[in-house]
Design a protein around this motif. Structure first.
Motif, PDB file in Angstrom:
ATOM      1  N   GLN A  57      -1.949   8.387  -3.866  1.00 36.15           N
ATOM      2  CA  GLN A  57      -0.895   9.394  -3.771  1.00 36.15           C
ATOM      3  C   GLN A  57      -1.130  10.566  -4.717  1.00 36.15           C
ATOM      4  N   ILE A  58      -1.886  10.337  -5.778  1.00 30.70           N
ATOM      5  CA  ILE A  58      -2.143  11.370  -6.783  1.00 30.70           C
ATOM      6  C   ILE A  58      -3.129  12.388  -6.215  1.00 30.70           C
ATOM      7  N   ASP A  59      -2.942  13.662  -6.550  1.00 30.96           N
ATOM      8  CA  ASP A  59      -3.880  14.664  -6.038  1.00 30.96           C
ATOM      9  C   ASP A  59      -5.275  14.425  -6.624  1.00 30.96           C
ATOM     10  N   PHE A  60      -6.277  14.845  -5.884  1.00 36.08           N
ATOM     11  CA  PHE A  60      -7.675  14.567  -6.182  1.00 36.08           C
ATOM     12  C   PHE A  60      -8.087  15.030  -7.583  1.00 36.08           C
ATOM     13  N   GLU A  61      -7.663  16.222  -7.982  1.00 37.99           N
ATOM     14  CA  GLU A  61      -8.054  16.745  -9.300  1.00 37.99           C
ATOM     15  C   GLU A  61      -7.495  15.904 -10.435  1.00 37.99           C
ATOM     16  N   VAL A  84      -3.273   0.626  -3.717  1.00 38.30           N
ATOM     17  CA  VAL A  84      -2.539  -0.445  -4.390  1.00 38.30           C
ATOM     18  C   VAL A  84      -2.633  -0.388  -5.912  1.00 38.30           C
ATOM     19  N   PHE A  85      -3.357   0.590  -6.465  1.00 37.66           N
ATOM     20  CA  PHE A  85      -3.490   0.692  -7.923  1.00 37.66           C
ATOM     21  C   PHE A  85      -2.652   1.850  -8.448  1.00 37.66           C
ATOM     22  N   ARG A  86      -1.698   1.522  -9.321  1.00 36.75           N
ATOM     23  CA  ARG A  86      -0.872   2.541  -9.973  1.00 36.75           C
ATOM     24  C   ARG A  86      -1.299   2.630 -11.428  1.00 36.75           C
ATOM     25  N   PRO A  87      -1.850   3.769 -11.850  1.00 37.33           N
ATOM     26  CA  PRO A  87      -2.273   3.923 -13.238  1.00 37.33           C
ATOM     27  C   PRO A  87      -1.085   3.865 -14.202  1.00 37.33           C
ATOM     28  N   GLN A  88      -1.345   3.375 -15.380  1.00 35.27           N
ATOM     29  CA  GLN A  88      -0.328   3.317 -16.424  1.00 35.27           C
ATOM     30  C   GLN A  88       0.220   4.716 -16.682  1.00 35.27           C
ATOM     31  N   ASP A  89       1.501   4.835 -16.878  1.00 34.20           N
ATOM     32  CA  ASP A  89       2.195   6.102 -17.140  1.00 34.20           C
ATOM     33  C   ASP A  89       2.315   6.999 -15.912  1.00 34.20           C
ATOM     34  N   TYR A  90       2.010   6.483 -14.716  1.00 31.44           N
ATOM     35  CA  TYR A  90       2.154   7.240 -13.468  1.00 31.44           C
ATOM     36  C   TYR A  90       3.126   6.503 -12.553  1.00 31.44           C
ATOM     37  N   GLU A  91       3.797   7.257 -11.706  1.00 27.99           N
ATOM     38  CA  GLU A  91       4.737   6.666 -10.750  1.00 27.99           C
ATOM     39  C   GLU A  91       4.120   6.537  -9.366  1.00 27.99           C
ATOM     40  N   LYS A  98       0.847  -1.196   0.000  1.00 27.71           N
ATOM     41  CA  LYS A  98       0.000   0.000   0.000  1.00 27.71           C
ATOM     42  C   LYS A  98       0.880   1.242   0.000  1.00 27.71           C
ATOM     43  N   HIS A  99       0.466   2.248  -0.788  1.00 32.66           N
ATOM     44  CA  HIS A  99       1.205   3.496  -0.888  1.00 32.66           C
ATOM     45  C   HIS A  99       0.211   4.656  -0.904  1.00 32.66           C
ATOM     46  N   GLY A 100       0.368   5.602   0.014  1.00 33.42           N
ATOM     47  CA  GLY A 100      -0.508   6.769   0.066  1.00 33.42           C
ATOM     48  C   GLY A 100      -1.664   6.581   1.021  1.00 33.42           C
TER      49      GLY A 100
END
Length: 58
Positions: free
Chosen positions: A33-37, A21-28, A10-12
């Protein structure tokens, strides 16, 4: 639906469910962890909401 991968840990701490646990394609970063917007621009819920808004206001 957005393509990506399931991480080994788990991250974030944002979001819920599978977000840590889900990392979108083309994202690190994971959805948690990604901002809401930014997440709303690529998530299935965000895309569905945009389609609904476009349908209602066109």
């Amino acid at each position: 639906m957005y393509k990506g991968e399931i991480t080994k840990g788990k991250h974030g701490n944002k979001g819920f469910g599978y977000d840590p646990v889900f990392r979108p394609q083309d994202y690190e970063q994971t959805f948690a962890q990604i901002d809401f917007e930014q997440k709303n621009k690529i998530s299935h819920r965000g895309l569905a909401m945009q389609l609904l808004i476009n349908f209602l206001y066109k």
